[in-house]
Design a protein around this motif. Structure first.
Motif, mmCIF file in Angstrom:
data_model
loop_
_atom_site.group_PDB
_atom_site.id
_atom_site.type_symbol
_atom_site.label_atom_id
_atom_site.label_comp_id
_atom_site.label_asym_id
_atom_site.label_seq_id
_atom_site.Cartn_x
_atom_site.Cartn_y
_atom_site.Cartn_z
ATOM 1 N N VAL A 271 0.834 -1.212 0.000
ATOM 2 C CA VAL A 271 0.000 0.000 0.000
ATOM 3 C C VAL A 271 0.865 1.258 0.000
ATOM 4 C CG1 VAL A 271 -1.695 1.322 1.326
ATOM 5 C CG2 VAL A 271 -1.955 -1.153 1.122
ATOM 6 N N HIS A 272 1.910 1.294 0.816
ATOM 7 C CA HIS A 272 2.714 2.524 0.916
ATOM 8 C C HIS A 272 3.465 2.809 -0.394
ATOM 9 C CE1 HIS A 272 5.914 -0.386 1.975
ATOM 10 N NE2 HIS A 272 6.736 0.523 1.467
ATOM 11 N N GLU A 273 3.837 1.763 -1.116
ATOM 12 C CA GLU A 273 4.519 1.965 -2.409
ATOM 13 C C GLU A 273 3.548 2.551 -3.442
ATOM 14 O OE1 GLU A 273 7.585 -1.429 -3.422
ATOM 15 O OE2 GLU A 273 5.809 -2.334 -2.469
ATOM 16 N N LYS B 6 0.780 4.265 -2.800
ATOM 17 C CA LYS B 6 0.493 5.657 -2.397
ATOM 18 C C LYS B 6 1.593 6.589 -2.895
ATOM 19 C CE LYS B 6 -2.065 5.204 1.953
ATOM 20 N NZ LYS B 6 -1.930 5.370 3.411
ATOM 21 N N ALA B 7 2.829 6.172 -2.678
ATOM 22 C CA ALA B 7 3.971 7.023 -3.072
ATOM 23 C C ALA B 7 3.984 7.227 -4.587
ATOM 24 C CB ALA B 7 5.287 6.387 -2.605
ATOM 25 N N GLU C 19 -3.641 12.914 0.567
ATOM 26 C CA GLU C 19 -4.018 11.530 0.220
ATOM 27 C C GLU C 19 -5.505 11.248 0.383
ATOM 28 O OE1 GLU C 19 -1.614 8.764 2.352
ATOM 29 O OE2 GLU C 19 0.259 9.491 1.476
ATOM 30 N N GLU D 125 -5.531 7.435 -0.867
ATOM 31 C CA GLU D 125 -5.551 6.469 0.226
ATOM 32 C C GLU D 125 -6.393 5.234 -0.147
ATOM 33 O OE1 GLU D 125 -7.560 7.475 4.063
ATOM 34 O OE2 GLU D 125 -5.477 7.405 4.772
ATOM 35 N N ALA E 221 -5.066 3.139 -3.272
ATOM 36 C CA ALA E 221 -3.853 2.369 -2.948
ATOM 37 C C ALA E 221 -4.234 1.050 -2.279
ATOM 38 C CB ALA E 221 -2.932 3.190 -2.052
#
Lengths: 308, 84
Positions: free
Chosen positions: B5-7, B9-10, B29, B70, B73
């Motif tokens: 998820v964080h990848e 989002k980035a 986000e 958010e 993602a």
């Protein structure tokens, strides 16, 4: 894409003579290449219009959903086992073949403006099929029809930029022709994209330049208005989610066959279709566009005085 | 290969910053894509680039069902190449 115009839109005369898209405009979209379309349309029907999905079946296929759609229109128009049936905008002939091969119709007439589609149908159809390269506005049947089916053609019956009065006059002329061609009490099953929450201005530029030159879409109320007094609408469905899913299936199939597609048409054409399919998925999914399926029954003596 | 998820989002933050000519810290986000002035053509372009990065197709409609960085993602992370 060709932008040829046979008649300038915007005059009542032009609208009545041929209110919809010209043959050149239709051909620019549909004559890309039969081989290209066959990469992503289903093999059974080659239907280039919304399928009818069974959303309770997770494993429903495009083929099954398209056949279900054909059978729906055949049922709604009460065409099975009849003598003479007309298919306005017959595409690659899926309905024509279904009527003859499965539903026991004696004779089927199909109208299309696409030469590539006509040739394809003549190659793949049974006997007693008459395919004409002809607009509905030029059609002159030799005998009345017992049922009429029109799927994915009404989208082309009006031109962007025409006045609203001309648009309505064109639709009215279409319904009046259908009325004259049908047996009393016969049914017309009609399927068309429509404007949903959007107006023509939001779409027409994209439609006109990118996808369907010279074509405009109806609103439901315009069909209700112009089909009177000859027809009563006995059934209306807005199956927009069915079209969103159909476009998604086409898009996935084209993506999966990308390499083969590149052998047939330029990359730019594939990219244009992929973008178009995704935009249509969004339009139908969000309700900006609708997918109308209407059943209309010919009313006889519509103007008869009420006895009170 | 699926991404975390964080990848994802980035990636979307970088994409929007680049396309909208904003600083990364100006991207919220939780703000809906249409609030950034993105229309359907822009959404199709974004999901197209996202698909290329992921290595499998993400339908553009996903951005309407999950209209913020958010939420999309999370939805994309749940997709596998088979289910996408």
């Amino acid at each position: 894409m060709t932008e040829a115009t046979l008649l300038e839109p915007g005059t009542a005369q032009a609208a009545l003579a041929n209110p919809g898209a010209s043959a050149e405009a239709i051909q620019s979209h549909y004559d890309v290449s039969n081989d290209f379309y066959s990469l992503w349309l289903d093999d059974q029907t080659l239907a280039y219009s919304s399928a009818l999905w069974d959303f309770t079946k997770p494993d429903d296929t495009l083929e099954a959903a398209q056949l279900r759609k054909l059978d729906y229109h055949i049922e709604q128009s009460q065409a099975a086992r009849k003598k003479r049936v007309l298919d306005i905008g017959c595409g690659w002939g899926g309905t024509v073949r279904r009527l003859r091969n499965v539903h026991g119709v004696e004779h089927v007439t199909g109208l299309t403006l696409s030469e590539a589609q006509r040739e394809f149908i003549l190659e793949h159809s049974p006997t007693n099929v008459d395919v004409r390269l002809q607009s509905w506005s030029d059609h002159q049947p030799t005998a009345p029809y017992d049922a009429i089916i029109s799927v994915g053609a009404f989208e082309h019956f009006a031109r962007p930029g025409a006045s609203h009065a001309d648009k309505l006059a064109g639709y009215r002329a279409f319904f009046e022709k259908c009325y004259d061609w049908m047996q009393p009490g016969a049914c017309l099953s009609l399927q068309t994209m429509s404007y949903g929450t959007t107006q023509a201005e939001d779409f027409s530029k994209y439609f006109e330049t990118e996808i369907f030159p010279e074509s405009d879409l109806p609103h439901l109320y315009e069909i209700a208005l112009t089909s009177r007094p000859g027809f009563e609408i006995t059934r209306v469905r807005d199956d927009r989610e069915h079209y969103a899913r159909t476009y998604e299936m086409w898009w996935r199939r084209l993506r999966a066959n990308r390499k083969q597609a590149e052998l047939i048409v330029p990359k730019a054409v594939i990219e244009r279709f992929e973008r178009y399919m995704q935009l249509m998925m969004i339009a139908f999914h969000t309700g900006r566009m609708g997918l109308l399926r209407l059943t209309l029954r010919r009313l006889d003596n519509p103007g008869a005085p009420l006895s009170v | 290969m699926s991404k975390a998820v964080h990848e994802i989002k980035a990636w979307v933050v970088d994409y929007l910053a680049r396309e909208l000519k904003l600083q990364r810290n100006q991207i919220d986000e939780r703000k809906a894509f249409d609030r950034y002035g993105m229309d359907s053509v822009a959404v199709v372009a974004m999901t197209g680039d996202l698909s290329e990065w992921l290595g499998f197709d993400v339908p553009a409609t996903l951005a309407y069902d999950h209209p913020t960085i958010e939420s999309i993602a999370g939805a994309v992370a749940d997709l596998t190449p088979e289910s996408a």
